[in-house]
Scaffold this motif. Structure first.
Motif, PDB file in Angstrom:
ATOM      1  N   LEU A  58       0.063  -2.764  -4.121  1.00  0.00           N
ATOM      2  CA  LEU A  58       0.855  -3.918  -3.721  1.00  0.00           C
ATOM      3  C   LEU A  58       0.764  -5.024  -4.763  1.00  0.00           C
ATOM      4  O   LEU A  58      -0.263  -5.184  -5.417  1.00  0.00           O
ATOM      5  N   PRO A  59       1.841  -5.803  -4.886  1.00  0.00           N
ATOM      6  CA  PRO A  59       1.794  -6.933  -5.824  1.00  0.00           C
ATOM      7  C   PRO A  59       0.928  -8.052  -5.250  1.00  0.00           C
ATOM      8  O   PRO A  59       0.901  -8.248  -4.035  1.00  0.00           O
ATOM      9  N   LEU A  84       9.089  -6.927  -5.525  1.00  0.00           N
ATOM     10  CA  LEU A  84       9.845  -6.192  -4.504  1.00  0.00           C
ATOM     11  C   LEU A  84       9.882  -4.695  -4.800  1.00  0.00           C
ATOM     12  O   LEU A  84       9.797  -3.881  -3.877  1.00  0.00           O
ATOM     13  N   ALA A  85      10.003  -4.328  -6.075  1.00  0.00           N
ATOM     14  CA  ALA A  85      10.021  -2.904  -6.438  1.00  0.00           C
ATOM     15  C   ALA A  85       8.706  -2.236  -6.030  1.00  0.00           C
ATOM     16  O   ALA A  85       8.703  -1.140  -5.456  1.00  0.00           O
ATOM     17  N   LEU A  86       7.594  -2.893  -6.306  1.00  0.00           N
ATOM     18  CA  LEU A  86       6.291  -2.359  -5.899  1.00  0.00           C
ATOM     19  C   LEU A  86       6.185  -2.273  -4.377  1.00  0.00           C
ATOM     20  O   LEU A  86       5.700  -1.280  -3.835  1.00  0.00           O
ATOM     21  N   VAL A  88       8.651  -2.078  -2.103  1.00  0.00           N
ATOM     22  CA  VAL A  88       9.527  -1.026  -1.579  1.00  0.00           C
ATOM     23  C   VAL A  88       8.882   0.345  -1.814  1.00  0.00           C
ATOM     24  O   VAL A  88       8.883   1.205  -0.928  1.00  0.00           O
ATOM     25  N   GLY A  89       8.286   0.530  -2.991  1.00  0.00           N
ATOM     26  CA  GLY A  89       7.587   1.787  -3.278  1.00  0.00           C
ATOM     27  C   GLY A  89       6.432   2.035  -2.319  1.00  0.00           C
ATOM     28  O   GLY A  89       6.222   3.161  -1.851  1.00  0.00           O
ATOM     29  N   ALA A  90       5.690   0.972  -2.003  1.00  0.00           N
ATOM     30  CA  ALA A  90       4.561   1.089  -1.066  1.00  0.00           C
ATOM     31  C   ALA A  90       5.057   1.444   0.340  1.00  0.00           C
ATOM     32  O   ALA A  90       4.431   2.247   1.040  1.00  0.00           O
ATOM     33  N   VAL A  91       6.194   0.869   0.734  1.00  0.00           N
ATOM     34  CA  VAL A  91       6.761   1.173   2.051  1.00  0.00           C
ATOM     35  C   VAL A  91       7.169   2.646   2.119  1.00  0.00           C
ATOM     36  O   VAL A  91       6.851   3.347   3.078  1.00  0.00           O
ATOM     37  N   VAL A  92       7.844   3.125   1.083  1.00  0.00           N
ATOM     38  CA  VAL A  92       8.276   4.530   1.043  1.00  0.00           C
ATOM     39  C   VAL A  92       7.063   5.450   1.133  1.00  0.00           C
ATOM     40  O   VAL A  92       7.056   6.432   1.885  1.00  0.00           O
ATOM     41  N   GLU A  93       6.033   5.114   0.385  1.00  0.00           N
ATOM     42  CA  GLU A  93       4.792   5.905   0.403  1.00  0.00           C
ATOM     43  C   GLU A  93       4.171   5.905   1.804  1.00  0.00           C
ATOM     44  O   GLU A  93       3.777   6.948   2.321  1.00  0.00           O
ATOM     45  N   ALA A  94       4.113   4.741   2.428  1.00  0.00           N
ATOM     46  CA  ALA A  94       3.517   4.622   3.766  1.00  0.00           C
ATOM     47  C   ALA A  94       4.349   5.374   4.806  1.00  0.00           C
ATOM     48  O   ALA A  94       3.797   5.934   5.755  1.00  0.00           O
ATOM     49  N   GLN A  95       5.664   5.403   4.625  1.00  0.00           N
ATOM     50  CA  GLN A  95       6.530   6.099   5.581  1.00  0.00           C
ATOM     51  C   GLN A  95       6.163   7.582   5.675  1.00  0.00           C
ATOM     52  O   GLN A  95       6.328   8.189   6.725  1.00  0.00           O
ATOM     53  N   GLY A  96       5.645   8.143   4.607  1.00  0.00           N
ATOM     54  CA  GLY A  96       5.233   9.539   4.621  1.00  0.00           C
ATOM     55  C   GLY A  96       3.970   9.781   5.436  1.00  0.00           C
ATOM     56  O   GLY A  96       3.661  10.914   5.792  1.00  0.00           O
ATOM     57  N   HIS A  97       3.212   8.709   5.717  1.00  0.00           N
ATOM     58  CA  HIS A  97       1.946   8.845   6.442  1.00  0.00           C
ATOM     59  C   HIS A  97       2.026   8.383   7.891  1.00  0.00           C
ATOM     60  O   HIS A  97       1.213   8.775   8.711  1.00  0.00           O
ATOM     61  N   VAL A  98       2.964   7.496   8.186  1.00  0.00           N
ATOM     62  CA  VAL A  98       3.058   6.936   9.538  1.00  0.00           C
ATOM     63  C   VAL A  98       4.141   7.685  10.297  1.00  0.00           C
ATOM     64  O   VAL A  98       5.326   7.558   9.995  1.00  0.00           O
ATOM     65  N   THR A  99       3.726   8.488  11.266  1.00  0.00           N
ATOM     66  CA  THR A  99       4.685   9.325  11.988  1.00  0.00           C
ATOM     67  C   THR A  99       4.987   8.805  13.379  1.00  0.00           C
ATOM     68  O   THR A  99       6.026   9.138  13.938  1.00  0.00           O
ATOM     69  N   GLN A 100       4.102   7.989  13.960  1.00  0.00           N
ATOM     70  CA  GLN A 100       4.371   7.527  15.322  1.00  0.00           C
ATOM     71  C   GLN A 100       5.522   6.514  15.317  1.00  0.00           C
ATOM     72  O   GLN A 100       5.732   5.800  14.362  1.00  0.00           O
ATOM     73  N   GLN A 112      14.365  -1.829   4.795  1.00  0.00           N
ATOM     74  CA  GLN A 112      15.726  -2.373   4.728  1.00  0.00           C
ATOM     75  C   GLN A 112      15.726  -3.819   4.248  1.00  0.00           C
ATOM     76  O   GLN A 112      16.520  -4.195   3.388  1.00  0.00           O
ATOM     77  N   ARG A 113      14.823  -4.632   4.777  1.00  0.00           N
ATOM     78  CA  ARG A 113      14.780  -6.052   4.396  1.00  0.00           C
ATOM     79  C   ARG A 113      14.367  -6.228   2.930  1.00  0.00           C
ATOM     80  O   ARG A 113      15.005  -6.964   2.183  1.00  0.00           O
ATOM     81  N   ALA A 114      13.283  -5.574   2.540  1.00  0.00           N
ATOM     82  CA  ALA A 114      12.785  -5.728   1.163  1.00  0.00           C
ATOM     83  C   ALA A 114      13.817  -5.197   0.164  1.00  0.00           C
ATOM     84  O   ALA A 114      14.071  -5.820  -0.869  1.00  0.00           O
ATOM     85  N   ASN A 115      14.425  -4.074   0.487  1.00  0.00           N
ATOM     86  CA  ASN A 115      15.419  -3.495  -0.405  1.00  0.00           C
ATOM     87  C   ASN A 115      16.673  -4.372  -0.469  1.00  0.00           C
ATOM     88  O   ASN A 115      17.305  -4.485  -1.523  1.00  0.00           O
ATOM     89  N   SER A 116      17.033  -5.012   0.635  1.00  0.00           N
ATOM     90  CA  SER A 116      18.180  -5.931   0.638  1.00  0.00           C
ATOM     91  C   SER A 116      17.950  -7.084  -0.329  1.00  0.00           C
ATOM     92  O   SER A 116      18.839  -7.441  -1.101  1.00  0.00           O
ATOM     93  N   PHE A 117      16.755  -7.667  -0.276  1.00  0.00           N
ATOM     94  CA  PHE A 117      16.434  -8.746  -1.215  1.00  0.00           C
ATOM     95  C   PHE A 117      16.447  -8.232  -2.654  1.00  0.00           C
ATOM     96  O   PHE A 117      16.914  -8.906  -3.564  1.00  0.00           O
ATOM     97  N   PHE A 118      15.929  -7.024  -2.843  1.00  0.00           N
ATOM     98  CA  PHE A 118      15.897  -6.422  -4.183  1.00  0.00           C
ATOM     99  C   PHE A 118      17.329  -6.290  -4.723  1.00  0.00           C
ATOM    100  O   PHE A 118      17.624  -6.702  -5.842  1.00  0.00           O
TER     101      PHE A 118
END
Length: 173
Positions: A58-59, A84-86, A88-100, A112-118
């Motif tokens: 994370l930044p 924001l790039a970092l 968004v990358g962290a969110v994508v990475e976390a999405q692979g681990h959080v299944t609930q 969606q929010r972070a990528n919108s600002f990006f």
């Protein structure tokens, strides 16, 4: 990519947030700060969030206001884009681990929010100054998904809000 851009444009249309309006109408950035706080709170209420097996990079989004004011708008924009790039990358990475459901839903909204600002910040552009820095943000590693939301809130409350405030001085006369 096209789907993301379309959903962003639909969201922008929905809130009538042209870049100029976003910068000139202080209520919009306050709305986004409120949303960031809500997302962080809702994520904290999710049960049984896993610890990330590979820590998220994370930044570090803290900054000195005095140093911030001495930077050009383009330097500020580049710095926020890198953050924001970092993120968004962290969110994508976390999405692979959080299944609930609860956590996955919050991560999807954060993405969606972070990528919108990006995407929005990419539409602003100035002539790059000689020696403009590339991406080399200060970073930290975190194993808790909630720290991604904390970083996003701090980024929106800090650098992004001050950046829009600085732009407003030029755009909103």
């Amino acid at each position: 990519g096209l789907l993301l851009l379309t959903s962003f444009l639909l969201h922008v249309e929905e809130s009538h947030a042209s870049p100029t309006r976003l910068v000139c109408d202080n209520r919009l950035i306050q709305k986004y700060i409120g949303e960031a706080k809500d997302m962080e709170k809702r994520m904290g209420q999710c049960q049984a969030l896993p610890t990330l097996s590979c820590p998220a990079v994370l930044p570090l989004v803290d900054f000195s206001l005095q140093q911030w004011k001495s930077k050009s708008n383009e330097t500020k924009r580049q710095e926020i884009l890198c953050d924001l790039a970092l993120l968004v990358g962290a969110v994508v990475e976390a999405q692979g681990h959080v299944t609930q459901d609860c956590g996955a839903r919050q991560l999807s909204q954060l993405y969606q929010r972070a990528n919108s600002f990006f995407l929005l910040l990419q539409t602003f552009s100035w002539e790059a100054e000689p020696g403009e820095p590339g991406c080399s943000p200060r970073t930290m590693e975190q194993s808790h998904v909630t720290s991604i939301f904390l970083t996003y809130r701090q980024l929106v409350q800090g650098k992004l809000r001050f950046f829009f405030h600085d732009l407003a001085k030029d755009l909103c006369k």
